[in-house]
Design a protein around this motif. Sequence first.
Motif, PDB file in Angstrom:
ATOM      1  N   LEU A  58      -7.322 -10.162   1.984  1.00  0.00           N
ATOM      2  CA  LEU A  58      -6.870  -8.891   1.436  1.00  0.00           C
ATOM      3  C   LEU A  58      -5.867  -8.219   2.360  1.00  0.00           C
ATOM      4  O   LEU A  58      -4.917  -7.575   1.890  1.00  0.00           O
ATOM      5  N   GLN A  59      -6.037  -8.372   3.668  1.00  0.00           N
ATOM      6  CA  GLN A  59      -5.108  -7.739   4.598  1.00  0.00           C
ATOM      7  C   GLN A  59      -3.678  -8.245   4.386  1.00  0.00           C
ATOM      8  O   GLN A  59      -2.713  -7.465   4.427  1.00  0.00           O
ATOM      9  N   ARG A  60      -3.523  -9.522   4.129  1.00  0.00           N
ATOM     10  CA  ARG A  60      -2.177 -10.071   3.906  1.00  0.00           C
ATOM     11  C   ARG A  60      -1.580  -9.532   2.602  1.00  0.00           C
ATOM     12  O   ARG A  60      -0.371  -9.286   2.518  1.00  0.00           O
ATOM     13  N   ALA A  72      -6.362  -2.390   5.646  1.00  0.00           N
ATOM     14  CA  ALA A  72      -7.257  -1.921   4.592  1.00  0.00           C
ATOM     15  C   ALA A  72      -8.709  -1.950   5.059  1.00  0.00           C
ATOM     16  O   ALA A  72      -9.157  -2.924   5.662  1.00  0.00           O
ATOM     17  N   PHE A  73      -9.424  -0.873   4.727  1.00  0.00           N
ATOM     18  CA  PHE A  73     -10.848  -0.759   4.999  1.00  0.00           C
ATOM     19  C   PHE A  73     -11.553  -0.524   3.665  1.00  0.00           C
ATOM     20  O   PHE A  73     -11.634   0.620   3.200  1.00  0.00           O
ATOM     21  N   LEU A 214      -3.835   6.390   3.365  1.00  0.00           N
ATOM     22  CA  LEU A 214      -3.931   6.373   1.909  1.00  0.00           C
ATOM     23  C   LEU A 214      -5.349   6.038   1.484  1.00  0.00           C
ATOM     24  O   LEU A 214      -5.955   5.094   2.012  1.00  0.00           O
ATOM     25  N   SER A 215      -5.882   6.810   0.544  1.00  0.00           N
ATOM     26  CA  SER A 215      -7.099   6.395  -0.157  1.00  0.00           C
ATOM     27  C   SER A 215      -6.649   5.657  -1.410  1.00  0.00           C
ATOM     28  O   SER A 215      -6.115   6.279  -2.336  1.00  0.00           O
ATOM     29  N   ALA A 228     -10.361   1.627  -1.233  1.00  0.00           N
ATOM     30  CA  ALA A 228     -10.052   1.250   0.145  1.00  0.00           C
ATOM     31  C   ALA A 228      -9.355   2.403   0.847  1.00  0.00           C
ATOM     32  O   ALA A 228      -8.557   3.114   0.240  1.00  0.00           O
ATOM     33  N   VAL A 229      -9.679   2.586   2.117  1.00  0.00           N
ATOM     34  CA  VAL A 229      -8.851   3.416   2.986  1.00  0.00           C
ATOM     35  C   VAL A 229      -7.808   2.484   3.584  1.00  0.00           C
ATOM     36  O   VAL A 229      -8.153   1.474   4.200  1.00  0.00           O
ATOM     37  N   ILE A 230      -6.540   2.804   3.379  1.00  0.00           N
ATOM     38  CA  ILE A 230      -5.463   1.993   3.943  1.00  0.00           C
ATOM     39  C   ILE A 230      -4.760   2.821   5.006  1.00  0.00           C
ATOM     40  O   ILE A 230      -4.139   3.843   4.709  1.00  0.00           O
TER      41      ILE A 230
END
Length: 359
Positions: A58-60, A72-73, A214-215, A228-230
């Motif tokens: 997902l990070q990529r 991303a979290f 960003l939410s 996700a919290v980005i």
Amino acid sequence: MTAALGPRTDARRHHDPSVRGFASDNYAGAHPEVLAALALANEGHQVAYGEDQYTDHLQRIVHSHFGPSAEAFPVFNGTGANVTALQALTDRWGAVICAESAHINVDEGGAPERMGGLKLLTVPTPDGKLTPELIDRQAWGWEDEHRAMPQVVSITQNTELGTVYTVDEIRAITEHAHSKGMKVHLDGARIANAAASLDVPMRAFTNAVGVDVLSYGGTKNGMVFGEAVIVLNPDAVSHMKHLRKLSMQLASKMRFVSVQLEALLAKDLWLRNARHSNAMAQRLAAGVRALDGVEILYPVQANAVFARLPHEVSRRLQERFRFYFWDEAAGDVRWMCAFDTTEDDVDAFLQALKEELAR
């Protein structure tokens, strides 16, 4: 060896799938492509708490949308995303400037203040949008120990009133906030609808114009659950992963949040869903404008239509289609379209509205 579990279930359907409504895009089910992704991730074992291969991948994908420094979290829900993000941007004595109509102020049960321990400094807005001038009504008193310190400006894209900030409007806000030493958070519960409305990439009005955190909203755009919290600006936050756990937003089986986000973001499902729900709102608005006795209150720029009509008409219409009053005393209502709203749904609603107005 224990036999593998098959697809059998003893669960039963407890609702009528033919029932449609315009109360919220949260009422919609999950997109079939998201459900397929969940099934894909369900086989075998994966490391818990975000150390799985789906969260890593997902990070990529997030980098492709928001740049190589974005991280991303994944979290459970929108309130959790907002509270966690705002905690990461503020000190214990910090405050957040937001529109009076903001979700963090009106619809999160006091969570930012009770759970996040921060103060909200609200500003009335005519259309849900902040401006540098409106921000300055609360952006003062940094050295006054008797007042919570303004440290963050939080905006919502698109807003709770269905309006959409332009790229230049957000750039003006971020430049103004940063010039005063404040950071900028964007509540993107419906960020896909805003991007579809503006016809620009999401980065154009987030990291490209200086938004710090960003939410990211997925549930309203076809996911089963999860947001996700980005973090767009790593220098703006501290200890995000610890705050996520402290805020009870760390999923043990995180792969099931991450794979849904992947299903939305890897290609264009996020945009297809948003364009469709926006188009259904435009169809609804066009039909409403053709009727006497109904006033549309704000520009229809995303997937929401806000209207004012006689209270008794709304009450009768609610017996046929579910929707919410926005301001019951004034007769204001909100009609939301979702990724699965059909033209037939809109036309049936318009016909019912026409009949109730004629009674």
